[in-house]
Design a protein around this motif. Sequence first.
Motif, PDB file in Angstrom:
ATOM      1  N   VAL A  24       1.026  -1.256  -0.037  1.00 31.28           N
ATOM      2  CA  VAL A  24      -0.073   0.102   0.094  1.00 31.28           C
ATOM      3  C   VAL A  24       0.954   1.232  -0.016  1.00 31.28           C
ATOM      4  CG1 VAL A  24      -1.860   1.189   1.208  1.00 31.28           C
ATOM      5  CG2 VAL A  24      -1.874  -1.493   1.355  1.00 31.28           C
ATOM      6  N   LEU A  28       8.479   6.425  -1.789  1.00 36.64           N
ATOM      7  CA  LEU A  28      10.134   5.542  -1.842  1.00 36.64           C
ATOM      8  C   LEU A  28       9.818   4.265  -0.913  1.00 36.64           C
ATOM      9  CD1 LEU A  28      13.053   5.424  -2.968  1.00 36.64           C
ATOM     10  CD2 LEU A  28      13.536   7.178  -1.027  1.00 36.64           C
ATOM     11  N   GLY A  30       7.430   2.353  -0.105  1.00 36.50           N
ATOM     12  CA  GLY A  30       6.601   1.207  -0.523  1.00 36.50           C
ATOM     13  C   GLY A  30       7.297   0.523  -1.950  1.00 36.50           C
ATOM     14  N   ALA A  57       8.148  12.749  -2.999  1.00 36.76           N
ATOM     15  CA  ALA A  57       9.220  13.075  -3.852  1.00 36.76           C
ATOM     16  C   ALA A  57       8.257  13.471  -4.971  1.00 36.76           C
ATOM     17  CB  ALA A  57      10.023  12.014  -4.052  1.00 36.76           C
ATOM     18  N   ALA A  70       9.824  19.563  -5.913  1.00 38.73           N
ATOM     19  CA  ALA A  70       8.668  19.854  -5.095  1.00 38.73           C
ATOM     20  C   ALA A  70       8.765  19.622  -3.707  1.00 38.73           C
ATOM     21  CB  ALA A  70       7.301  19.777  -5.929  1.00 38.73           C
ATOM     22  N   ALA A  72      10.764  16.230  -1.492  1.00 36.88           N
ATOM     23  CA  ALA A  72      12.287  15.994  -1.076  1.00 36.88           C
ATOM     24  C   ALA A  72      13.216  16.247  -1.961  1.00 36.88           C
ATOM     25  CB  ALA A  72      12.452  14.446  -0.573  1.00 36.88           C
ATOM     26  N   PRO A 250      -6.975   4.333  -3.748  1.00 39.88           N
ATOM     27  CA  PRO A 250      -6.858   4.495  -2.428  1.00 39.88           C
ATOM     28  C   PRO A 250      -7.178   3.252  -1.638  1.00 39.88           C
ATOM     29  CG  PRO A 250      -8.512   5.978  -3.034  1.00 39.88           C
ATOM     30  CD  PRO A 250      -7.735   5.461  -4.271  1.00 39.88           C
ATOM     31  N   PRO A 280       2.027   7.553   5.508  1.00 40.48           N
ATOM     32  CA  PRO A 280       2.477   8.184   6.484  1.00 40.48           C
ATOM     33  C   PRO A 280       1.442   7.805   7.623  1.00 40.48           C
ATOM     34  CG  PRO A 280       2.347   9.727   4.668  1.00 40.48           C
ATOM     35  CD  PRO A 280       1.959   8.243   4.268  1.00 40.48           C
TER      36      PRO A 280
HETATM   37  C1  LIG Z   1       8.858  19.790   0.680  1.00 36.51           C
HETATM   38  C2  LIG Z   1       9.326  18.437   1.385  1.00 36.51           C
HETATM   39  C3  LIG Z   1      10.907  18.587   1.591  1.00 36.51           C
HETATM   40  C4  LIG Z   1      11.593  17.591   1.767  1.00 36.51           C
HETATM   41  N1  LIG Z   1      12.828  17.644   2.026  1.00 36.51           N
HETATM   42  C5  LIG Z   1      13.597  16.409   2.221  1.00 36.51           C
HETATM   43  C6  LIG Z   1      14.962  16.274   1.730  1.00 36.51           C
HETATM   44  O1  LIG Z   1      15.545  17.531   1.514  1.00 36.51           O
HETATM   45  N2  LIG Z   1      15.745  15.206   2.236  1.00 36.51           N
HETATM   46  C7  LIG Z   1      15.115  14.112   2.597  1.00 36.51           C
HETATM   47  O2  LIG Z   1      15.890  13.112   2.727  1.00 36.51           O
HETATM   48  N3  LIG Z   1      13.642  13.961   2.855  1.00 36.51           N
HETATM   49  C8  LIG Z   1      13.078  15.210   2.576  1.00 36.51           C
HETATM   50  N4  LIG Z   1      11.588  15.315   2.468  1.00 36.51           N
HETATM   51  C9  LIG Z   1      10.941  14.002   3.165  1.00 36.51           C
HETATM   52  C10 LIG Z   1      10.909  12.868   2.197  1.00 36.51           C
HETATM   53  O3  LIG Z   1      10.026  13.328   1.011  1.00 36.51           O
HETATM   54  C11 LIG Z   1      10.049  11.719   2.832  1.00 36.51           C
HETATM   55  O4  LIG Z   1      10.771  11.172   3.975  1.00 36.51           O
HETATM   56  C12 LIG Z   1       9.871  10.404   1.873  1.00 36.51           C
HETATM   57  O5  LIG Z   1       9.607  10.889   0.634  1.00 36.51           O
HETATM   58  C13 LIG Z   1       9.120   9.503   2.504  1.00 36.51           C
HETATM   59  O6  LIG Z   1       8.678   8.491   1.676  1.00 36.51           O
HETATM   60  P1  LIG Z   1       7.441   7.433   2.118  1.00 36.51           P
HETATM   61  O7  LIG Z   1       7.709   6.240   1.154  1.00 36.51           O
HETATM   62  O8  LIG Z   1       7.742   7.001   3.589  1.00 36.51           O
HETATM   63  O9  LIG Z   1       6.154   8.211   2.321  1.00 36.51           O
HETATM   64  P2  LIG Z   1       5.591   8.968   1.122  1.00 36.51           P
HETATM   65  O10 LIG Z   1       6.367   9.518  -0.022  1.00 36.51           O
HETATM   66  O11 LIG Z   1       4.627   9.872   1.479  1.00 36.51           O
HETATM   67  O12 LIG Z   1       4.628   7.682   0.156  1.00 36.51           O
HETATM   68  C14 LIG Z   1       3.604   7.130   0.839  1.00 36.51           C
HETATM   69  C15 LIG Z   1       2.512   7.039  -0.660  1.00 36.51           C
HETATM   70  O13 LIG Z   1       1.252   6.402   0.097  1.00 36.51           O
HETATM   71  C16 LIG Z   1       0.179   6.864  -0.711  1.00 36.51           C
HETATM   72  N5  LIG Z   1      -0.931   6.666  -0.062  1.00 36.51           N
HETATM   73  C17 LIG Z   1      -1.178   7.191   1.009  1.00 36.51           C
HETATM   74  N6  LIG Z   1      -2.678   6.650   1.571  1.00 36.51           N
HETATM   75  C18 LIG Z   1      -2.778   5.733   0.549  1.00 36.51           C
HETATM   76  C19 LIG Z   1      -3.727   4.829   0.829  1.00 36.51           C
HETATM   77  N7  LIG Z   1      -4.824   4.902   1.546  1.00 36.51           N
HETATM   78  N8  LIG Z   1      -3.758   4.042  -0.273  1.00 36.51           N
HETATM   79  C20 LIG Z   1      -2.933   3.978  -1.131  1.00 36.51           C
HETATM   80  N9  LIG Z   1      -1.929   4.894  -1.152  1.00 36.51           N
HETATM   81  C21 LIG Z   1      -1.816   5.696  -0.196  1.00 36.51           C
HETATM   82  C22 LIG Z   1       0.708   8.369  -0.921  1.00 36.51           C
HETATM   83  O14 LIG Z   1      -0.221   8.997  -2.120  1.00 36.51           O
HETATM   84  C23 LIG Z   1       2.209   8.157  -1.226  1.00 36.51           C
HETATM   85  O15 LIG Z   1       2.469   8.097  -2.406  1.00 36.51           O
HETATM   86  C24 LIG Z   1      10.764  16.430   2.456  1.00 36.51           C
HETATM   87  C25 LIG Z   1       9.583  16.028   1.979  1.00 36.51           C
HETATM   88  C26 LIG Z   1       8.903  17.360   1.558  1.00 36.51           C
HETATM   89  C27 LIG Z   1       7.419  17.221   1.095  1.00 36.51           C
END
Ligand SMILES: Cc1cc2nc3c(=O)[nH]c(=O)nc-3n(C[C@H](O)[C@H](O)[C@H](O)COP(=O)(O)OP(=O)(O)OC[C@H]3O[C@@H](n4cnc5c(N)ncnc54)[C@H](O)[C@@H]3O)c2cc1C
Length: 462
Positions: A24, A28, A30, A57, A70, A72, A250, A280
């Motif tokens: 799900v 990055l 997943g 990302a 826009a 990370a 979703p 998250p």
């Molecule tokens: C503006 C900004 C600046 C940042 N700067 C940095 C940086 O410079 N360096 C760095 O290392 N990190 C940075 N980060 C943090 C970094 O982006 C995150 O730590 C990382 O991308 C998180 O990845 P993730 O897979 O854990 O979560 P996410 O990227 O949030 O992935 C979760 C995915 O699940 C999907 N989703 C949510 N709910 C559901 C559902 N019910 N069903 C199906 N899909 C769902 C979402 O659409 C999303 O695609 C920044 C983030 C932002 C927004």
Amino acid sequence: MSAAALSPASDSPSAGALRSAVVVGAGLAGLTAAVELAERDVRVTVLEARERVGGRARGIEVAPGRWVDAGAAYLGDRHTELHALLAACDLKTAPTEMAGAARFALGSPEAPAATVEGRFPPLNAVALGDLFEQLEELAAAVRPEAPWLTPDAERLDALTAADWAQQQLPHPDARLFFPLFLGEMMAADPAKVSVLHMAFYLRSGGGLRYLNAFAGGAQQDRVAGGAHRLCERLARRLLAAGGVLRTAEPVLSVEQSDGEVTVRTPEGSYRAQAAVVAVPPLLADAIEYRPGLPVRRAGARTGRGCAVKLHLVFPEPVWRAHGLSGWSVNAAGPLLSTVDDTPPEGSPGVLTGFVTGAEAHRFAALPPAEQRAAAVAQARRLFPVLPEPVGFHVTDWVNEPWSRGCYAALFGPGDWSALGPALTAPHGRVRFAGTETSTEFFGLLEGAVRSGRRAAAELLDL
Ligand SMILES: Cc1cc2nc3c(=O)[nH]c(=O)nc-3n(C[C@H](O)[C@H](O)[C@H](O)COP(=O)(O)OP(=O)(O)OC[C@H]3O[C@@H](n4cnc5c(N)ncnc54)[C@H](O)[C@@H]3O)c2cc1C
């Protein structure tokens, strides 16, 4: 229900090795988990709520073939698993451009900004030194792998960072700078995070100096072409390994019975031997689990990281010719900080502005024309050489329904004590990933990769 959504679990769970899994979230974390599994012959279906992969990302094309982040953006040498994944996906990094003097507008909004060599703010050096020392002491005392077991955890988890500042920072310059620092580091409003979370975040990311530094620190490099590229490449690898990626789906519920998992979306049901939920905490908590989770994924005080990221695009990075780095820190919004985000090719010139903390909510509520007018006017006060921008982009992460804030979730008072011990606990045949489940580099891309690898390894061990 689409035909492709019917994915019968033909594999018996007692068949031995894991043969099917649903992931799900195509962020990055997943995608890392999905690729690890798919390349080990597990049949993987990834379900993503958005129409794109990458989650936090995301790239913006500011000129043909020129991309900025826009979401990370930055990474450093200690982000070893991220570097390994980038190399495996044939992606390169580019150094962050930081040559030149910084601008600080820390007085009244009408007062002119100061130009300073280096990055130390023109405030009382002793007061800021004391502030940083105190933060370092707090971070050093945290037990990063289990923050809730930190000495004095109960008190630190009950106190907000704003309360702490009130008690510990007698000097007005330290009080002025502290929320700006926390906004830039964690996109946090000090009133919304516990001291334990602040200390943990700093420690988990490698310490205050490392997190705050460009050369040699966590902001040393960017992914050439944008961090979203990594997710796109991983998605390609997933498909090449026979995996399935379904966007705009979703997930509503995750149900377990008879040794298998059924994941439901508005489009259909997907059955598999196991699942990884890589979203998250606030969104993981919004999914319905049957049987229910023993401990919820988020509490009433778990907050959204608050950042709006702005990109002002100019034909050239004109500030460089005037000896300025494009980096600034400002006491008044909307742009609480700016940084030069010009693509490595040298044009167009891109000045990125961060609107963080409480200011992010105020700015996000403005009509687009007012947002632009306020941001451009402030940028031109900071860098009087700027022409009118040829492009202007606003990315409001606070109100993004499928992120609910950024850079990461903010653990409020009581969260670490209540949620922490269950953060990575298995729930039957379901595992949790996402940067907020990583006690190493929590909130960062590196944390996301580590969490995805952990979850995949746990499933392979089932
Ligand atoms: C503006 C900004 C600046 C940042 N700067 C940095 C940086 O410079 N360096 C760095 O290392 N990190 C940075 N980060 C943090 C970094 O982006 C995150 O730590 C990382 O991308 C998180 O990845 P993730 O897979 O854990 O979560 P996410 O990227 O949030 O992935 C979760 C995915 O699940 C999907 N989703 C949510 N709910 C559901 C559902 N019910 N069903 C199906 N899909 C769902 C979402 O659409 C999303 O695609 C920044 C983030 C932002 C927004």
